[in-house]
Design a protein around this motif. Structure first.
Motif, mmCIF file in Angstrom:
data_model
loop_
_atom_site.group_PDB
_atom_site.id
_atom_site.type_symbol
_atom_site.label_atom_id
_atom_site.label_comp_id
_atom_site.label_asym_id
_atom_site.label_seq_id
_atom_site.Cartn_x
_atom_site.Cartn_y
_atom_site.Cartn_z
ATOM 1 N N ALA A 1 0.918 -1.068 -0.078
ATOM 2 C CA ALA A 1 0.001 -0.140 0.001
ATOM 3 C C ALA A 1 1.054 1.312 0.000
ATOM 4 O O ALA A 1 0.553 2.263 -0.765
ATOM 5 N N ALA A 2 1.865 1.122 0.911
ATOM 6 C CA ALA A 2 2.846 2.206 0.861
ATOM 7 C C ALA A 2 3.800 2.466 -0.489
ATOM 8 O O ALA A 2 4.042 3.415 -0.987
ATOM 9 N N ALA A 3 4.104 1.027 -1.019
ATOM 10 C CA ALA A 3 5.038 1.246 -2.050
ATOM 11 C C ALA A 3 4.864 -0.068 -3.055
ATOM 12 O O ALA A 3 5.399 -1.194 -2.973
ATOM 13 N N PRO A 4 3.815 0.071 -3.920
ATOM 14 C CA PRO A 4 3.370 -0.819 -4.969
ATOM 15 C C PRO A 4 4.328 -1.448 -5.590
ATOM 16 O O PRO A 4 4.424 -2.630 -6.240
ATOM 17 N N GLU A 5 5.540 -0.707 -5.726
ATOM 18 C CA GLU A 5 6.749 -1.083 -6.601
ATOM 19 C C GLU A 5 7.554 -2.287 -6.091
ATOM 20 O O GLU A 5 8.503 -2.836 -6.464
ATOM 21 N N VAL A 6 7.127 -2.392 -4.713
ATOM 22 C CA VAL A 6 7.835 -3.640 -4.006
ATOM 23 C C VAL A 6 7.756 -4.848 -4.637
ATOM 24 O O VAL A 6 8.670 -5.515 -4.700
ATOM 25 N N ARG A 7 6.802 -5.158 -5.463
ATOM 26 C CA ARG A 7 6.610 -6.551 -5.947
ATOM 27 C C ARG A 7 7.552 -6.429 -7.324
ATOM 28 O O ARG A 7 8.286 -7.394 -7.479
ATOM 29 N N PRO A 8 7.533 -5.529 -8.336
ATOM 30 C CA PRO A 8 8.519 -5.265 -9.234
ATOM 31 C C PRO A 8 10.164 -5.527 -8.732
ATOM 32 O O PRO A 8 10.986 -6.079 -9.215
ATOM 33 N N ILE A 9 10.291 -4.797 -7.336
ATOM 34 C CA ILE A 9 11.559 -4.748 -6.854
ATOM 35 C C ILE A 9 12.000 -6.173 -6.598
ATOM 36 O O ILE A 9 13.265 -6.580 -6.799
ATOM 37 N N ALA A 10 10.979 -6.959 -5.748
ATOM 38 C CA ALA A 10 11.400 -8.223 -5.733
ATOM 39 C C ALA A 10 11.870 -9.090 -6.745
ATOM 40 O O ALA A 10 12.796 -9.726 -7.031
ATOM 41 N N ARG A 11 10.910 -8.992 -7.883
ATOM 42 C CA ARG A 11 11.018 -9.836 -9.088
ATOM 43 C C ARG A 11 12.337 -9.289 -9.611
ATOM 44 O O ARG A 11 13.133 -10.416 -10.041
ATOM 45 N N GLU A 12 12.598 -8.156 -9.820
ATOM 46 C CA GLU A 12 14.003 -7.775 -10.324
ATOM 47 C C GLU A 12 15.237 -8.098 -9.358
ATOM 48 O O GLU A 12 16.252 -8.444 -10.083
ATOM 49 N N ASN A 13 15.165 -8.078 -8.208
ATOM 50 C CA ASN A 13 16.179 -8.488 -7.447
ATOM 51 C C ASN A 13 16.617 -9.982 -7.616
ATOM 52 O O ASN A 13 17.554 -10.190 -7.737
ATOM 53 N N ARG A 14 15.389 -10.946 -7.953
ATOM 54 C CA ARG A 14 15.404 -12.301 -7.784
ATOM 55 C C ARG A 14 16.174 -12.405 -9.295
ATOM 56 O O ARG A 14 16.873 -13.435 -9.496
ATOM 57 N N ARG A 15 15.840 -11.722 -10.186
ATOM 58 C CA ARG A 15 16.314 -11.859 -11.612
ATOM 59 C C ARG A 15 18.004 -11.274 -11.690
ATOM 60 O O ARG A 15 18.724 -11.971 -12.423
ATOM 61 N N PHE A 16 18.354 -10.521 -11.022
ATOM 62 C CA PHE A 16 19.723 -10.052 -10.704
ATOM 63 C C PHE A 16 20.390 -10.911 -10.084
ATOM 64 O O PHE A 16 21.465 -11.374 -10.517
ATOM 65 N N LEU A 17 19.957 -11.664 -9.110
ATOM 66 C CA LEU A 17 20.683 -12.899 -8.335
ATOM 67 C C LEU A 17 20.777 -13.864 -9.253
ATOM 68 O O LEU A 17 21.914 -14.683 -9.410
ATOM 69 N N GLN A 18 19.992 -14.004 -10.193
ATOM 70 C CA GLN A 18 20.009 -15.350 -11.203
ATOM 71 C C GLN A 18 21.205 -14.956 -12.113
ATOM 72 O O GLN A 18 21.864 -15.809 -12.577
ATOM 73 N N ARG A 19 21.046 -13.981 -12.792
ATOM 74 C CA ARG A 19 21.704 -13.464 -13.839
ATOM 75 C C ARG A 19 23.304 -13.453 -13.020
ATOM 76 O O ARG A 19 24.372 -13.611 -13.608
ATOM 77 N N GLY A 20 23.418 -12.949 -12.145
ATOM 78 C CA GLY A 20 24.864 -12.840 -11.244
ATOM 79 C C GLY A 20 25.333 -14.276 -11.010
ATOM 80 O O GLY A 20 26.513 -14.360 -11.319
ATOM 81 N N VAL A 21 24.680 -15.193 -10.699
ATOM 82 C CA VAL A 21 24.973 -16.574 -10.315
ATOM 83 C C VAL A 21 25.494 -17.177 -11.780
ATOM 84 O O VAL A 21 26.417 -17.928 -11.905
ATOM 85 N N GLY B 1 22.358 -3.489 -6.956
ATOM 86 C CA GLY B 1 23.107 -4.676 -6.920
ATOM 87 C C GLY B 1 24.376 -4.497 -7.567
ATOM 88 O O GLY B 1 24.646 -3.652 -8.499
ATOM 89 N N GLY B 2 25.530 -5.375 -7.188
ATOM 90 C CA GLY B 2 26.575 -5.387 -7.736
ATOM 91 C C GLY B 2 27.438 -6.622 -7.387
ATOM 92 O O GLY B 2 27.012 -7.282 -6.520
ATOM 93 N N ILE B 3 28.305 -6.844 -8.254
ATOM 94 C CA ILE B 3 29.526 -8.105 -8.004
ATOM 95 C C ILE B 3 30.983 -7.466 -7.898
ATOM 96 O O ILE B 3 30.972 -6.725 -8.853
ATOM 97 N N ALA B 4 31.623 -7.849 -6.960
ATOM 98 C CA ALA B 4 32.851 -7.536 -6.972
ATOM 99 C C ALA B 4 33.791 -8.947 -6.806
ATOM 100 O O ALA B 4 33.380 -9.833 -6.494
ATOM 101 N N ARG B 5 35.247 -8.712 -7.149
ATOM 102 C CA ARG B 5 36.225 -9.943 -7.184
ATOM 103 C C ARG B 5 37.238 -9.467 -6.353
ATOM 104 O O ARG B 5 37.758 -8.480 -6.286
#
Ligand code: SAM
Length: 262
Positions: free
Chosen positions: A42-62, A256-260
């Motif tokens: 209710a405060a932030a409807p974009e949290v759903r796309p944020i969760a989905r995009e975070n999950r996709r980031f993690l998958q691309r990262g892996v 998000g980011g990845i470092a070595r």
């Protein structure tokens, strides 16, 4: 019909793991989780796309890490099993890849044991990120910690309040990484969309996992002096996108980011 709690699980107070499951369309959540998540939305409807995009980031990262030859993964703050779990992506690339999942919410272990721990190359443990000794002891039972591995801290560090010194905690993990290891971090910020991100964070104060918004500079400092790989620390949909997304990167207040480690 009242919902049945798995043995040993308190379903009366919402948790981040089960709310995230709800955002992603999963079924491993209970009334208290849905109610708290609906307040966040209710405060932030974009949290759903944020969760989905975070999950996709993690998958691309892996996938990226697997392509770099990474075969050992320590994933802290795993969340409930969903589609495209870390071990599935890593082991699709290299079947011998080993993954240790760590979460402090015991429900993760309940579900993950059944759905994810499909072989001897995957292990799930209940431990707290703030207890590095316990985490590293469990990780060392499956991973060779003297050889490079990837430490995954996706959407978990914002659940560590400043009073628990998350930067010091992460520095300890970073120092323990052998050269050639990688660190993946994603984290919410209040720098953009301050009103809705603050509204969402306020709703989390009533859950078991209050959330802390951090500036992009604060998030960047979790990487210490490790070398960020291209494109650096960015809004998660902008990290090496591999398919068009309907999400508006401007409204995704998750970096998000990845470092070595050289
Ligand atoms: C939003 S979910 C992220 C799941 C997954 N990493 C992802 O990015 O898709 C956050 C997870 O972190 C876990 N968590 C929160 N605080 C933690 C802590 N101190 N130690 C370990 N896990 C924690 C929660 O239980 C939850 O499962």
């Amino acid at each position: 019909m009242p919902e049945q709690a798995p043995p040993g699980i308190d379903i009366t107070v919402a948790t981040a793991a089960r709310m995230y499951d709800y955002y992603l369309g999963g079924k491993d959540n209970f009334a208290a989780d849905r109610e708290a998540a609906d307040h966040v939305l209710a405060a932030a409807p974009e949290v759903r796309p944020i969760a989905r995009e975070n999950r996709r980031f993690l998958q691309r990262g892996v996938r990226y890490l697997a392509e770099q030859g990474v075969t050992q993964f320590l994933d802290i703050g795993t969340g409930l099993p969903t589609q495209g779990n870390v071990h599935e992506i890593a082991q699709a690339h290299e079947p011998s890849a080993r993954v240790v999942y760590v979460d402090n919410d015991p429900i993760v272990l309940v579900h993950a044991r059944a759905l994810m721990a499909t072989g001897s190359a995957t292990r799930v443990v209940t431990a707290d990120l703030r207890d590095p000794d316990a985490v590293m002891r469990a990780a060392g039972e499956l991973l060779d910690l003297s050889r490079p591995y990837a430490l995954l801290l996706a959407a978990v560090l914002h659940f560590i309040p400043d009073s628990d010194h998350p930067h010091d905690v992460v520095a300890g993990y970073r120092d323990a990484l052998p050269p050639g290891s990688h660190l993946l971090v994603s984290h919410v910020t209040g720098d953009t969309r301050p009103q809705s991100s603050a509204g969402a964070a306020a709703a989390y104060t009533k859950t078991r996992n209050p959330a802390t918004l951090r500036t992009v500079e604060d998030i960047a400092s979790f990487f210490g002096d490790l070398e960020l790989v291209d494109p650096g620390l960015v809004r998660v949909p902008l990290w090496r996108p591999d398919a068009p997304t309907s999400a508006d990167a401007e409204e995704i207040w998750m970096y998000g980011g990845i470092a070595r480690k050289p």
